[in-house]
Design an enzyme around this catalytic site. Structure first.
Site, PDB file in Angstrom:
ATOM      1  CE  LYS A  13       2.712 -35.245   7.169  1.00 60.81           C
ATOM      2  NZ  LYS A  13       1.287 -34.972   7.079  1.00 60.81           N
ATOM      3  NE  ARG A  88       5.211 -34.006   1.380  1.00 60.22           N
ATOM      4  CZ  ARG A  88       4.511 -33.029   1.889  1.00 60.22           C
ATOM      5  NH1 ARG A  88       3.418 -32.629   1.297  1.00 60.22           N
ATOM      6  NH2 ARG A  88       4.907 -32.451   2.978  1.00 60.22           N
ATOM      7  NE  ARG A 122      -1.293 -27.042   9.924  1.00 56.79           N
ATOM      8  CZ  ARG A 122      -0.758 -27.994   9.156  1.00 56.79           C
ATOM      9  NH1 ARG A 122      -0.130 -29.027   9.693  1.00 56.79           N
ATOM     10  NH2 ARG A 122      -0.873 -27.923   7.842  1.00 56.79           N
ATOM     11  NE  ARG A 154       1.301 -25.063   6.408  1.00 55.89           N
ATOM     12  CZ  ARG A 154       1.605 -26.337   6.222  1.00 55.89           C
ATOM     13  NH1 ARG A 154       2.123 -27.029   7.224  1.00 55.89           N
ATOM     14  NH2 ARG A 154       1.397 -26.911   5.061  1.00 55.89           N
ATOM     15  NE  ARG A 165      -1.203 -28.896   2.178  1.00 54.37           N
ATOM     16  CZ  ARG A 165      -1.759 -28.262   3.223  1.00 54.37           C
ATOM     17  NH1 ARG A 165      -2.721 -27.363   3.038  1.00 54.37           N
ATOM     18  NH2 ARG A 165      -1.361 -28.532   4.434  1.00 54.37           N
TER      19      ARG A 165
HETATM   20  P1  ADP Z   1       1.445 -30.488   4.234  1.00 51.60           P
HETATM   21  O1  ADP Z   1       2.025 -31.825   4.472  1.00 51.60           O
HETATM   22  O2  ADP Z   1       0.597 -30.028   5.392  1.00 51.60           O
HETATM   23  O3  ADP Z   1       0.789 -30.358   2.926  1.00 51.60           O
HETATM   24  P2  ADP Z   1       4.123 -29.340   4.330  1.00 51.60           P
HETATM   25  O4  ADP Z   1       4.433 -28.258   5.290  1.00 51.60           O
HETATM   26  O5  ADP Z   1       4.722 -30.664   4.581  1.00 51.60           O
HETATM   27  O6  ADP Z   1       2.555 -29.401   4.205  1.00 51.60           O
HETATM   28  O7  ADP Z   1       4.526 -28.871   2.876  1.00 51.60           O
HETATM   29  C1  ADP Z   1       4.091 -27.648   2.352  1.00 51.60           C
HETATM   30  C2  ADP Z   1       4.322 -27.626   0.851  1.00 51.60           C
HETATM   31  O8  ADP Z   1       5.726 -27.776   0.573  1.00 51.60           O
HETATM   32  C3  ADP Z   1       3.673 -28.768   0.084  1.00 51.60           C
HETATM   33  O9  ADP Z   1       2.327 -28.498  -0.218  1.00 51.60           O
HETATM   34  C4  ADP Z   1       4.541 -28.836  -1.171  1.00 51.60           C
HETATM   35  O10 ADP Z   1       4.232 -27.782  -2.061  1.00 51.60           O
HETATM   36  C5  ADP Z   1       5.928 -28.560  -0.606  1.00 51.60           C
HETATM   37  N1  ADP Z   1       6.604 -29.818  -0.240  1.00 51.60           N
HETATM   38  C6  ADP Z   1       6.882 -30.267   1.017  1.00 51.60           C
HETATM   39  N2  ADP Z   1       7.490 -31.463   0.962  1.00 51.60           N
HETATM   40  C7  ADP Z   1       7.597 -31.787  -0.358  1.00 51.60           C
HETATM   41  C8  ADP Z   1       8.114 -32.912  -1.058  1.00 51.60           C
HETATM   42  N3  ADP Z   1       8.656 -33.960  -0.435  1.00 51.60           N
HETATM   43  N4  ADP Z   1       8.044 -32.880  -2.415  1.00 51.60           N
HETATM   44  C9  ADP Z   1       7.530 -31.840  -3.070  1.00 51.60           C
HETATM   45  N5  ADP Z   1       7.007 -30.772  -2.469  1.00 51.60           N
HETATM   46  C10 ADP Z   1       7.045 -30.728  -1.124  1.00 51.60           C
HETATM   47  P1  ADP Z   2       0.674 -32.612   9.929  1.00 49.13           P
HETATM   48  O1  ADP Z   2       2.129 -32.299  10.147  1.00 49.13           O
HETATM   49  O2  ADP Z   2       0.427 -34.083   9.763  1.00 49.13           O
HETATM   50  O3  ADP Z   2       0.035 -31.811   8.855  1.00 49.13           O
HETATM   51  P2  ADP Z   2       0.264 -31.306  12.548  1.00 49.13           P
HETATM   52  O4  ADP Z   2       1.230 -31.991  13.454  1.00 49.13           O
HETATM   53  O5  ADP Z   2       0.564 -29.935  12.121  1.00 49.13           O
HETATM   54  O6  ADP Z   2      -0.071 -32.249  11.283  1.00 49.13           O
HETATM   55  O7  ADP Z   2      -1.160 -31.353  13.277  1.00 49.13           O
HETATM   56  C1  ADP Z   2      -2.322 -30.794  12.648  1.00 49.13           C
HETATM   57  C2  ADP Z   2      -3.157 -30.033  13.690  1.00 49.13           C
HETATM   58  O8  ADP Z   2      -3.749 -30.976  14.588  1.00 49.13           O
HETATM   59  C3  ADP Z   2      -2.342 -29.077  14.557  1.00 49.13           C
HETATM   60  O9  ADP Z   2      -3.180 -28.006  14.854  1.00 49.13           O
HETATM   61  C4  ADP Z   2      -2.016 -29.925  15.795  1.00 49.13           C
HETATM   62  O10 ADP Z   2      -1.822 -29.118  16.968  1.00 49.13           O
HETATM   63  C5  ADP Z   2      -3.256 -30.787  15.927  1.00 49.13           C
HETATM   64  N1  ADP Z   2      -2.981 -32.162  16.408  1.00 49.13           N
HETATM   65  C6  ADP Z   2      -1.869 -32.912  16.203  1.00 49.13           C
HETATM   66  N2  ADP Z   2      -1.998 -34.148  16.754  1.00 49.13           N
HETATM   67  C7  ADP Z   2      -3.237 -34.173  17.327  1.00 49.13           C
HETATM   68  C8  ADP Z   2      -3.971 -35.189  18.063  1.00 49.13           C
HETATM   69  N3  ADP Z   2      -3.445 -36.396  18.299  1.00 49.13           N
HETATM   70  N4  ADP Z   2      -5.204 -34.856  18.489  1.00 49.13           N
HETATM   71  C9  ADP Z   2      -5.725 -33.640  18.235  1.00 49.13           C
HETATM   72  N5  ADP Z   2      -5.100 -32.655  17.562  1.00 49.13           N
HETATM   73  C10 ADP Z   2      -3.865 -32.909  17.102  1.00 49.13           C
END
Ligand code: ADP
Ligand code: ADP
Ligand code: ZN
Length: 210
Positions: A13, A88, A122, A154, A165
């Site tokens: 994403k 979400r 990542r 992270r 998650r």
């Molecule tokens: P990921 O999608 O990889 O879990 P994000 O970077 O999008 O991680 O979010 C990290 C953390 O921030 C989430 O695990 C949650 O605790 C919080 N967070 C992010 N977006 C939201 C949301 N829309 N509502 C509630 N908590 C959120």
């Molecule tokens: P999200 O925001 O959905 O949690 P990220 O964009 O951070 O995901 O991507 C997750 C991991 O996968 C990162 O290390 C990123 O560089 C890698 N990644 C993203 N898209 C692809 C893809 N199409 N193929 C392989 N690796 C990917």
């Protein structure tokens, strides 16, 4: 152009949202990045949110909704934005839909096992970009191509928090996707392709409606 990006953690994403933002010159807004920024800066909000973010739980809607609202009413969002990580759950979706109309909601489709595999390697940057040790490495090891800051792993990319998650994603976020499907603005994209192929599919759907 108001764009949402959905998908399980690790589906790509953030990677795609950043590409969309660059190509169409739209602000990229990621709620997770906003929370991490507050956490690092030691703000009250950061302290309040960290209880949830550390465990991979959702931060309460009252807090999250206000953050998003105050961001999308900024002048740079008049022509649209790319929102990653919001809404979400159905309460957040309702809140957002009362404020703005969404034009495209992209669902980056990827099986959990493949997403988990990606998260293992990542690397994140505080500017919001993410890299991958093998699939998408930075030009200089450990340094962000865009802003020059040091990359980090992270805190919540550890197995326990990842599983929690993903569980929340399936329970609370998937019903939100249905809302956008019913409105006719959902575009399902195969996330199991190279980064640029995924982006090409997104662009195709944008150009069809632009
Ligand atoms: P990921 O999608 O990889 O879990 P994000 O970077 O999008 O991680 O979010 C990290 C953390 O921030 C989430 O695990 C949650 O605790 C919080 N967070 C992010 N977006 C939201 C949301 N829309 N509502 C509630 N908590 C959120
Ligand atoms: P999200 O925001 O959905 O949690 P990220 O964009 O951070 O995901 O991507 C997750 C991991 O996968 C990162 O290390 C990123 O560089 C890698 N990644 C993203 N898209 C692809 C893809 N199409 N193929 C392989 N690796 C990917
Ligand atoms: Zn950076």
């Amino acid at each position: 152009m108001r764009i949402l990006v959905f998908g399980p953690q690790g589906s790509g994403k953030g990677t795609q949202a950043e590409l969309i933002s660059r190509k169409y010159k739209l602000p990229y807004i990621a709620t997770g990045d906003i929370f991490r920024f507050h956490l690092k800066s030691g703000t009250e909000l950061g302290k309040k949110a960290s209880r949830y973010t550390d465990a991979g739980e959702l931060v309460p809607d009252e807090i999250t909704n206000e953050i998003v609202k105050s961001r999308i009413i900024q002048p740079d969002c008049v022509n649209g934005f790319v929102l990653d990580g919001f809404p979400r759950n159905i309460f957040q979706a309702k809140f957002l839909n009362e404020m703005v109309e969404i034009d495209w909601a992209f669902l980056i489709d990827l099986a959990d096992e493949k997403a988990i595999e990606r998260l293992k390697d990542r690397l994140a940057c505080k500017c919001g970009l993410s890299y991958h040790l093998l699939n998408n490495p930075p030009k200089v090891a450990g340094i962000c191509d865009k802003c020059g800051n040091k990359l980090f792993i992270r805190e919540d990319d550890k197995p326990e928090a990842i599983n929690r998650r993903l569980e929340i994603y399936h329970q609370e976020t998937e019903p939100v996707i249905k809302i956008y499907q019913d409105r006719g603005v959902l575009y399902k994209i195969n996330g199991d392709q190279e980064i640029k192929k995924v982006f090409a599919d997104i662009e195709k759907n944008i150009s069809l409606k632009k």
